[in-house]
Enzyme design. Structure first.
Site, short mmCIF file in Angstrom:
data_model
loop_
_atom_site.label_atom_id
_atom_site.label_comp_id
_atom_site.label_asym_id
_atom_site.label_seq_id
_atom_site.Cartn_x
_atom_site.Cartn_y
_atom_site.Cartn_z
CB ILE A 27 -0.88 -0.05 1.06
CG1 ILE A 27 -1.97 1.40 0.66
CG2 ILE A 27 -0.03 0.38 2.56
CD1 ILE A 27 -2.61 1.09 2.14
CB CYS A 28 1.32 4.56 0.73
SG CYS A 28 1.64 6.00 0.53
CG HIS A 29 5.52 5.59 -0.69
ND1 HIS A 29 4.31 6.98 0.09
CD2 HIS A 29 6.11 7.23 -1.68
CE1 HIS A 29 4.16 7.74 -0.36
NE2 HIS A 29 5.73 8.45 -1.68
#
Length: 134
Positions: A27-29
């Site tokens: 998730i995200c980075h």
């Protein structure tokens, strides 16, 4: 996030995930960790041809102005993933998730609840299918 591509522990974990045909969740980075698999010897990048959602490079370029991070990013993982054959589906963060084979990704913390539920559903469906098919 900046050290993920060079982290040998992450590299070994991703090699194991690919070899054992396990799920990988990011998730995200988090998809920056996929870069550690870019140099795994003689094998082709295992995520070439995959589609993902992740935190957009375009947003990382603006974060120092907003005060979210202390300075400019020294490199952008999305660019590097694209060079390796990964398609990033999102341009903005909207809480979007995506499943491509056994790689489950989401664009940002806005997706956390949806991402958790999607991951649980995918893993439970996989285990149920395994039990039914032997």
């Amino acid at each position: 996030m900046l050290g993920l591509p060079e982290n040998n522990d992450v590299k070994e974990l991703i090699k194991w995930v690919v070899a054992e045909d396990k799920y990988l969740l990011a998730i995200c980075h988090g998809p920056a960790a996929l870069l550690s698999a870019a140099d795994c010897g003689d094998t082709e990048f295992p995520f070439k041809g995959y589609q993902i959602n992740s935190f957009p490079d375009e947003m990382d370029r603006t974060l120092p102005e907003s005060g979210y991070q202390p300075g400019e990013m020294p490199w952008f993982y999305g660019e590097k993933l694209k060079q390796l054959g990964v398609e990033i589906l999102n341009k903005k963060i909207a809480g979007d998730c995506h499943v491509d084979r056994k790689l489950i990704t989401a664009d940002s913390p806005l997706a956390a609840d949806k991402f958790g539920k999607l991951c649980a559903d995918e893993l439970l469906a996989y285990e149920k299918s395994k039990a039914e098919n032997g």
